[in-house]
Design a protein around this motif. Structure first.
Motif, short mmCIF file in Angstrom:
data_model
loop_
_atom_site.label_atom_id
_atom_site.label_comp_id
_atom_site.label_asym_id
_atom_site.label_seq_id
_atom_site.Cartn_x
_atom_site.Cartn_y
_atom_site.Cartn_z
N ALA A 55 -8.68 -6.93 0.94
CA ALA A 55 -7.50 -5.90 1.56
C ALA A 55 -6.43 -5.99 -0.11
N SER A 56 -6.37 -6.40 -0.33
CA SER A 56 -5.52 -6.35 -1.52
C SER A 56 -6.13 -6.01 -2.53
N ASP A 57 -6.96 -6.05 -2.65
CA ASP A 57 -8.68 -5.69 -4.26
C ASP A 57 -8.23 -4.10 -4.15
N LEU A 58 -7.70 -3.80 -2.99
CA LEU A 58 -7.12 -2.39 -3.30
C LEU A 58 -6.57 -1.37 -4.19
N MET A 59 -5.35 -2.19 -3.94
CA MET A 59 -3.61 -1.40 -4.65
C MET A 59 -4.65 -0.83 -5.89
N SER A 88 -13.64 -7.04 6.22
CA SER A 88 -12.11 -8.52 6.26
C SER A 88 -10.74 -8.27 6.64
N GLY A 89 -9.83 -8.92 6.68
CA GLY A 89 -8.54 -8.71 8.08
C GLY A 89 -7.76 -8.32 6.25
N GLY A 90 -7.00 -6.98 7.32
CA GLY A 90 -6.03 -6.64 6.17
C GLY A 90 -6.25 -5.14 5.94
N MET A 91 -7.30 -4.64 6.06
CA MET A 91 -7.87 -3.73 5.87
C MET A 91 -6.91 -2.38 6.23
N GLY A 92 -6.99 -2.85 7.86
CA GLY A 92 -6.44 -1.38 8.61
C GLY A 92 -4.95 -1.86 7.94
N ASP A 93 -3.97 -3.06 7.55
CA ASP A 93 -2.68 -2.78 7.22
C ASP A 93 -2.75 -1.96 5.87
N VAL A 94 -3.31 -2.38 5.10
CA VAL A 94 -2.99 -1.55 4.34
C VAL A 94 -3.45 0.11 4.41
N ALA A 138 1.38 -0.99 -0.17
CA ALA A 138 -0.18 0.26 -0.22
C ALA A 138 0.73 1.10 0.41
N ALA A 139 1.95 1.44 0.80
CA ALA A 139 2.74 2.15 0.98
C ALA A 139 3.28 2.55 -0.37
N LEU A 140 3.65 1.59 -1.75
CA LEU A 140 4.80 1.81 -2.16
C LEU A 140 3.40 1.82 -3.71
N ARG A 141 2.24 1.43 -3.41
CA ARG A 141 0.62 2.42 -4.59
C ARG A 141 0.70 3.63 -4.19
N CYS A 142 0.60 3.56 -3.06
CA CYS A 142 0.48 5.57 -2.32
C CYS A 142 1.78 6.37 -2.73
N GLY A 143 2.85 5.83 -3.64
CA GLY A 143 4.14 6.92 -4.11
C GLY A 143 5.27 7.05 -3.78
N ALA A 144 5.35 6.11 -2.07
CA ALA A 144 6.44 6.32 -1.39
C ALA A 144 7.21 5.68 -1.88
N GLY A 145 9.16 6.18 -2.12
CA GLY A 145 9.61 6.26 -3.23
C GLY A 145 10.25 4.15 -3.05
N LEU A 146 10.48 4.06 -1.66
CA LEU A 146 11.26 3.14 -0.84
C LEU A 146 10.08 2.33 -0.01
N ALA A 172 -13.15 -0.48 -5.54
CA ALA A 172 -13.65 -2.03 -5.62
C ALA A 172 -14.61 -3.06 -5.20
N ALA A 173 -15.10 -2.26 -4.51
CA ALA A 173 -16.51 -2.57 -4.27
C ALA A 173 -17.97 -2.65 -5.72
N GLN A 174 -16.94 -2.11 -6.14
CA GLN A 174 -17.90 -1.88 -7.26
C GLN A 174 -18.90 -3.33 -8.25
N SER A 175 -18.31 -4.13 -7.57
CA SER A 175 -18.26 -5.20 -8.89
C SER A 175 -19.14 -6.61 -7.26
N GLY A 176 -18.75 -6.06 -5.79
CA GLY A 176 -19.35 -6.80 -5.13
C GLY A 176 -18.51 -6.29 -4.14
#
Length: 492
Positions: free
Chosen positions: A480-484, A431-437, A269-277, A470-474
């Motif tokens: 959580a990984s569907d958000l990436m 569902s599990g992992g949402m807070g981690d994202v 999630a940090a990578l997908r939101c623009g962190a360099g490393l 992501a929930a547009q398809s249900g």
């Protein structure tokens, strides 16, 4: 944080202060505001149900009922079969509400006692029973009416607020109307946007009733609603000369045995939101799986202080807690993170060890508890946190400093002098992992130079909006990984 462009939210008392300020100069008498509210509500009703066969307007004895009487009068004049069903003792109706009832009655509107007439199973119901002044559990007479409305299967418009919903907390006070549409007036009531509100309000509309702008300047807002367009404008543009070294380095600290996924989600999630490393301090056994899943991550197995120290020094921001566990290894890593003095996003078991007194944080910290974690941090029950989420998030910020994010339906973000609310997100996020994202998103924004409050607010906003996309398809089965991929699209 710049709140221009954000919609203000108010407590019930603040909304009454707005009413008083609007009326006090004599330009907007109370009955005029009541008439405007009735017209706005009627137009809102017709927009959804253009040709109602019949209107049943349930009116209480206060000003909410006054709005209902005048709406019934408008509908009757338009030739729509209309009946007012009165709840409470009509002898208690006074002031503008009494004038409204008298006007409707003199113009031929049928007014009946609800207990005697009951509901007919046709047309549209207008809920004008209980307004923002409700301070305790709904009384039996109104409970029976609310139950009848909810069981009727008819479309329902709630006037100002669904009866039985607390306008300050969003809690159902024993029973509440489940409306298809709600139109609220003058000030957006904060309880319409969190906790139980989503199951009661239906489609939410707002009408300022022509209250002058200077009136709003007389009453400070309680907080502000986040919106995606304003959030995007706060993101600094990426210069043409940008490179990974000046886009920030995030270090995710977590992933004890059996919990590598949490650290992986925060890191991606940090990578997908623009962190360099993005680096990950984790168990050695997790290094190969993390690289296989996301080769852009830089995981390292950490067992000693020397191994962690180099990672801490290289990081701009720490995300501590995803899958961290509460072992001796976990506590060692967390104490080192706290001692580093680096900005920190604290989540999951990082919060639990903080609540247990195993570590202390100072400086730039964003705390991201769900209600159960918040309860442990405050030494209360989860039910107490949910009973007044606004009070809870302020108590968290007062106690811990930094920025507090109270996750849940209508997530709240509190800084020292700010309160923000996000309406983005959906039940599929259970569902599990949402807070981690979320922790990874906030960490990435911090690493790119946004202050803690802005990072937390934008992170919550973007995270919820990505989940909605992501929930547009249900919703059911949303991961959580569907958000990436959605995160990338939303941030642009």
């Amino acid at each position: 944080m710049d709140t221009s462009g954000l919609q203000a939210i108010y407590t019930a008392e603040q909304t009454r202060a707005l009413d008083r300020a609007a009326i006090s100069d004599g330009q907007l008498p109370g009955i005029t505001l009541m008439g405007r509210a009735a017209h706005a509500a009627f137009e809102c009703l017709l927009a959804a149900w253009p040709s109602p066969a019949r209107l049943q307007v349930l009116c209480g004895t206060g000003n909410n009922g006054g709005d209902g009487f005048l709406l019934a009068d408008i509908a009757h004049k338009r030739g729509i079969p209309t009946v007012v069903l009165q709840l409470g003792d009509p002898q208690k109706i006074a002031g503008d509400a009494l004038q409204a009832r008298q006007q409707a009655e003199s113009n031929g509107v049928t007014i009946q006692n609800f207990a005697e007439a009951g509901l007919s199973l046709d047309g549209v119901i207008v809920d004008a029973m209980l307004g923002t002044g409700l301070g305790g559990e709904v009384r039996q007479e109104y409970r029976e009416a609310i139950a009848a409305v909810n069981a009727s299967g008819l479309p329902v418009l709630a006037v100002d607020i669904p009866s039985g919903l607390c306008s300050d907390t969003g809690a159902v006070l024993g029973a509440a109307v489940r409306a298809d549409r709600t139109i609220t007036f003058i000030g957006r009531k904060r309880g319409l946007y969190t906790l139980d509100a989503a199951g009661c309000t239906g489609e939410l509309h707002f009408a300022d009733l022509g209250v002058p702008a200077e009136v709003y300047g007389q009453v400070p807002a309680d907080g502000y609603l986040l919106n995606l367009a304003a959030a995007r404008r706060l993101l600094p543009p990426r210069p043409a000369t940008a490179h990974k070294g000046n886009c920030g380095t995030v270090l995710v600290i977590g992933g004890d045995h059996g919990m590598a996924g949490a650290a992986a989600l925060a890191g991606e999630a940090a990578l997908r939101c623009g962190a360099g490393l993005v680096k990950v301090a984790t168990r050695a056994a997790h290094v190969a799986p993390l690289v296989a899943r996301t080769p852009e991550l830089m995981p390292r197995g950490v067992e000693s202080g020397d191994e962690l120290e180099g990672l801490l020094q290289s990081a701009d921001v720490l995300v501590a807690g995803p899958g961290l566990g509460q072992s001796d290894w976990s506590a060692f890593l967390l104490r080192a993170a706290a001692a580093s003095g680096k900005p920190v996003v604290l989540d999951a078991d990082g919060l639990n060890m903080l609540a247990a007194g195993k570590v202390r944080f100072d400086g730039e910290v964003v705390y991201t508890p769900h209600p159960g974690e918040a309860a442990r941090l405050l030494g209360v029950t989860t039910a107490a946190v949910q009973a007044d989420r606004f009070a809870a998030v302020r108590q968290l910020q007062d106690k811990l400093g930094g920025v507090a994010v109270l996750k849940g339906n209508g997530s709240l973000i509190a800084g020292r002098d700010a309160l923000l609310l996000s309406t983005y997100g959906n039940p599929g996020m259970a569902s599990g992992g949402m807070g981690d994202v979320l922790s990874g998103v906030i960490g990435a924004l911090l690493a790119q130079g946004l202050p803690p409050l802005e990072s937390a607010a934008l992170g919550v906003c973007f995270h919820g909006a990505a989940a909605d996309a992501a929930a547009q398809s249900g919703m059911r089965g949303l991961l959580a990984s569907d958000l990436m991929p959605c995160l990338r699209e939303i941030l642009g």
